[in-house]
Design a protein around this motif. Sequence first.
Motif, PDB file in Angstrom:
ATOM      1  N   VAL A  89       0.886  -1.057  -0.037  1.00  0.00           N
ATOM      2  CA  VAL A  89      -0.210  -0.015  -0.174  1.00  0.00           C
ATOM      3  C   VAL A  89       0.869   1.120   0.136  1.00  0.00           C
ATOM      4  N   LEU A  90       1.926   1.251   0.813  1.00  0.00           N
ATOM      5  CA  LEU A  90       2.763   2.122   0.954  1.00  0.00           C
ATOM      6  C   LEU A  90       3.626   2.810  -0.452  1.00  0.00           C
ATOM      7  N   GLY A  91       4.022   1.540  -1.142  1.00  0.00           N
ATOM      8  CA  GLY A  91       4.640   1.796  -2.404  1.00  0.00           C
ATOM      9  C   GLY A  91       3.862   2.656  -3.354  1.00  0.00           C
ATOM     10  N   PRO A  92       2.388   2.344  -3.774  1.00  0.00           N
ATOM     11  CA  PRO A  92       1.823   3.489  -4.687  1.00  0.00           C
ATOM     12  C   PRO A  92       1.456   4.866  -3.998  1.00  0.00           C
ATOM     13  N   THR A  93       1.300   4.826  -2.638  1.00  0.00           N
ATOM     14  CA  THR A  93       1.048   6.078  -1.944  1.00  0.00           C
ATOM     15  C   THR A  93       2.125   6.968  -1.921  1.00  0.00           C
ATOM     16  N   MET A  94       3.288   6.365  -1.943  1.00  0.00           N
ATOM     17  CA  MET A  94       4.567   7.252  -2.102  1.00  0.00           C
ATOM     18  C   MET A  94       4.825   7.796  -3.369  1.00  0.00           C
ATOM     19  N   ILE A  95       4.234   6.794  -4.481  1.00  0.00           N
ATOM     20  CA  ILE A  95       4.312   7.662  -5.776  1.00  0.00           C
ATOM     21  C   ILE A  95       3.439   8.732  -5.859  1.00  0.00           C
ATOM     22  N   SER A  96       2.375   8.547  -5.316  1.00  0.00           N
ATOM     23  CA  SER A  96       1.163   9.462  -5.632  1.00  0.00           C
ATOM     24  C   SER A  96       1.696  10.651  -4.880  1.00  0.00           C
ATOM     25  N   ALA A  97       2.211  10.456  -3.656  1.00  0.00           N
ATOM     26  CA  ALA A  97       2.555  11.647  -2.857  1.00  0.00           C
ATOM     27  C   ALA A  97       3.672  12.300  -3.509  1.00  0.00           C
ATOM     28  N   MET A  98       4.589  11.720  -4.336  1.00  0.00           N
ATOM     29  CA  MET A  98       5.621  12.531  -5.306  1.00  0.00           C
ATOM     30  C   MET A  98       4.979  13.272  -6.128  1.00  0.00           C
ATOM     31  N   PHE A  99       4.062  12.621  -6.865  1.00  0.00           N
ATOM     32  CA  PHE A  99       3.072  13.092  -7.856  1.00  0.00           C
ATOM     33  C   PHE A  99       2.667  14.740  -7.194  1.00  0.00           C
ATOM     34  N   GLY A 100       1.942  14.446  -6.261  1.00  0.00           N
ATOM     35  CA  GLY A 100       1.402  15.798  -5.475  1.00  0.00           C
ATOM     36  C   GLY A 100       2.464  16.784  -5.349  1.00  0.00           C
ATOM     37  N   ALA A 101       3.372  16.516  -4.777  1.00  0.00           N
ATOM     38  CA  ALA A 101       4.469  17.223  -4.227  1.00  0.00           C
ATOM     39  C   ALA A 101       5.185  17.860  -5.487  1.00  0.00           C
ATOM     40  N   SER A 102       5.360  17.258  -6.655  1.00  0.00           N
ATOM     41  CA  SER A 102       6.075  17.712  -7.902  1.00  0.00           C
ATOM     42  C   SER A 102       5.182  18.547  -8.595  1.00  0.00           C
TER      43      SER A 102
END
Lengths: 112, 241
Positions: free
Chosen positions: A49-62
């Motif tokens: 679960v944490l893997g995809p949410t990390m990518i999504s968080a990187m998307f939001g922050a970028s």
Amino acid sequence: MNQDLWVALFIIAAGTYLLRVIPLIWMQRKLIQHEKKGSVKPPPDWLTVLGPTMISAMFGASLVPAHPTFAAWIATALGMLATVAVWVRTRSMGLPTLSGVFVFGVIIVLFG
Amino acid sequence: MTTATSQDIFSPWKQGVKDALPLFGGYIPVAISFGLISVQSGFGVLETILISLFIYAGASQFLFVAMVASGAPMSLVVIMTLLINARHIVYAPNIAPYLGKDRRWLFLMHGLTDQLFALSLARLPQIAKADRIAWYTCTAMLAWFSWVAGTAIGAIAGDEITQRWPVINDVLPFALPALFLVLVAPRCNNRLWTLTLGASAVLALSLRLVGYPNLAIPVAALSGAVVFYALQTGKARGKTV
């Protein structure tokens, strides 16, 4: 650069590498243990679960533009729309990314 | 026959080059900025390049240079930069089931940045087991090279480049959110994942906007996971009632 800085650089570089490699060794050992027992155990649930949410968080922050003007936000929104539109059609990585950058760039150059 | 074999050998490398291209757009402008800021903060060109070569983690490199320039104690510099990089802990276990037991993977983990993790998680399951190490090596090496080369360009001529072609700094970094979007989109195939990933993206964006760029990713990712479990539990309860 003085000696203290070199030592700090070495510790940070080694520490960063260890943060990347030790979890791999841990997971590989777990996988081997399960293989020996004859069972195939996937990674723990929370990790998948944490893997995809990390990518999504990187998307939001970028998403925040370097110069967050009104034009830059519009360019970001339209760039994202272009990326999604091309992704829906092609289901690839390169062309949607390129299209998004192109649309974003055109708006920035014209109105930024 | 020969052609078919050569194609088989080179295809993961070709795919690696293709997949690494979007990373260039994101890495090179940021690396140029890092090179420029590092030199302006008092580091030499060679020192700046070595920082990118060995630490190879964008946010922590900027923090390292800024804290050293402001005269922060060395112990605090080390702790803060490693804390920022602590998010890397969850990357390798996620992709480990696709990697196998080859010892070369241990060395290749130096290249496991945020972007390469995102790319690997999406791409490795689609690549044949025997081709994965070639694909990863190619993509990781190209990304690393672009980061180090961008740093060198920034340290040597960053000032001139950003003044002459400001579009490089303004436009190309958009490749990263576009790439992340393409990597996230396939996961949004049901309500549970769409809400989870949407929540973590919105929270990361908000945290970045209110001035917490370093906390944005870990906090938003953890919150996203909480949303996932809350929704899953709610769904299970709804079924039992």
